[in-house]
Enzyme design. Structure first.
Site, PDB file in Angstrom:
ATOM      1  N   ASN A  65       0.804  -1.220   0.000  1.00 16.72           N
ATOM      2  CA  ASN A  65       0.000   0.000   0.000  1.00 16.72           C
ATOM      3  C   ASN A  65       0.836   1.267   0.000  1.00 16.72           C
ATOM      4  OD1 ASN A  65      -2.796  -1.021   0.169  1.00 16.72           O
ATOM      5  ND2 ASN A  65      -2.091  -1.930   2.081  1.00 16.72           N
ATOM      6  N   THR A  96       1.445  -0.522   6.495  1.00 19.14           N
ATOM      7  CA  THR A  96       0.359   0.451   6.526  1.00 19.14           C
ATOM      8  C   THR A  96      -0.745  -0.051   7.445  1.00 19.14           C
ATOM      9  OG1 THR A  96       0.892   1.065   4.250  1.00 19.14           O
ATOM     10  CG2 THR A  96      -1.247   1.762   5.110  1.00 19.14           C
ATOM     11  N   ASP A 133      -0.955 -10.420  -0.224  1.00 17.74           N
ATOM     12  CA  ASP A 133       0.292 -10.333   0.537  1.00 17.74           C
ATOM     13  C   ASP A 133       0.273 -11.252   1.751  1.00 17.74           C
ATOM     14  OD1 ASP A 133      -1.724  -8.774   1.657  1.00 17.74           O
ATOM     15  OD2 ASP A 133      -0.388  -7.156   2.287  1.00 17.74           O
ATOM     16  N   GLY A 161      -6.133 -11.238   1.524  1.00 17.28           N
ATOM     17  CA  GLY A 161      -5.170 -10.380   0.853  1.00 17.28           C
ATOM     18  C   GLY A 161      -4.008 -11.178   0.284  1.00 17.28           C
TER      19      GLY A 161
END
Length: 295
Positions: A20, A152, A128, A126
């Site tokens: 991000n 983030t 990641d 997600g």
């Protein structure tokens, strides 16, 4: 145990973790298997990170790696959580710089590289978090894992000893948490991770107080204690749920700021997502062809 095999040997691997805030990357020869993880990080041949607005400089970094390698265009493996615009921009630039590069966009799925996805909807997880869990499972098989990624957002993910991604928690990251206080109150100042790091550097971990006598320290200590408390509670739950051995792995850009406040044993890692991408490349995973490959 998952059997690893080398990708196309004449092509180097370019591994990209587009988060991000920053784009992290590593460059390695295709015949180098994902390494055993040692404290301090993973020994890539080349690696770096840049913010999103430095795509041009990022491409030059990769061009320098390729010129030094003197070999065929790379196989490129990409994890993107920063949205389709950045994904498409990355693919377009890679295609222009490396004629014939093969791009693979990785997405969360039901199973890959010996890891099963325990999310109700595997595609919702997600990318990641999924790929990072793949990397961690490779590095520490048959282990109950707590994966803490301080970026983030701060994510706490559980990998069961039998190779199942069991789920996790998502918290605002340290910077996001501290900024939220200043931007949604009338009098609280904005501080950042740099302030927290300088504060911690000035004292030994054993001397870190439990509360503060000024507003700036109260914000910094309050936010980092909230994060450390969530990690400690999840660590206790992991031990209650699964047999050992146990391991907590700390990664992400804010890991150094968070580390002095953790009270359980942990190991630092520079980027589990890049390790997971390398594992996928070596297990014959197909991924989704990127724009450069489809053209």
């Amino acid at each position: 145990m998952i059997r690893l095999k080398a990708p196309t040997p004449e092509r180097p691997l370019l591994l990209i973790d587009a988060g991000n805030t920053r784009i992290k990357w590593a460059w390695t020869a295709a015949d180098v298997a994902p390494p055993a993880v040692a404290p301090g990080g993973t020994p890539w041949q080349h690696a770096g990170a840049r913010p999103h607005d430095q795509l041009a400089e990022l491409v030059e970094d990769w061009r320098d790696c390729h010129a030094g390698a003197g070999m065929a265009p790379p196989d490129v493996w990409i994890s993107v959580v920063a949205g389709p615009a950045l994904r498409d921009a990355l693919c377009a630039r890679i295609a222009r710089v490396f004629d014939g590069a093969r791009l693979r966009i990785v997405a969360s799925e039901a199973a890959a590289a010996g890891l099963r996805n325990g999310y109700r909807d595997p595609a919702q997880l997600g990318t990641d978090r999924w790929v990072g869990a793949v990397g961690a499972r490779h590095a520490w098989p048959d282990t109950a894992l707590l994966l803490v990624t301080a970026g983030t957002a701060t994510t706490l993910d559980i990998v069961a000893p039998d190779g199942r991604f069991a789920g996790g928690l998502i918290l605002p990251g340290l910077t996001l948490m501290m900024r939220a206080l200043s931007r949604n109150t009338a009098q609280l100042p904005e501080i950042d991770i740099g302030y927290l790091a300088a504060r911690d550097d000035a004292q030994a971990p054993a001397d870190v107080p439990s509360w503060a006598d000024n507003t700036q320290d109260a914000i910094a200590l309050g936010c980092v204690t909230a994060q450390a408390g969530a990690i400690a509670q999840t660590w206790q739950a992991l031990q209650a749920q699964y047999p050992g051995p146990y391991r907590c792995v700390l990664s992400g850009g804010a890991r150094a700021a968070l580390a002095p406040h953790l009270r359980m044993p942990f190991q630092m890692h520079d980027n589990l997502v890049l390790l997971g991408l390398q594992v996928l490349a070596h297990t014959g995973h197909e991924g989704r062809p990127g724009a450069a490959t489809q053209a």
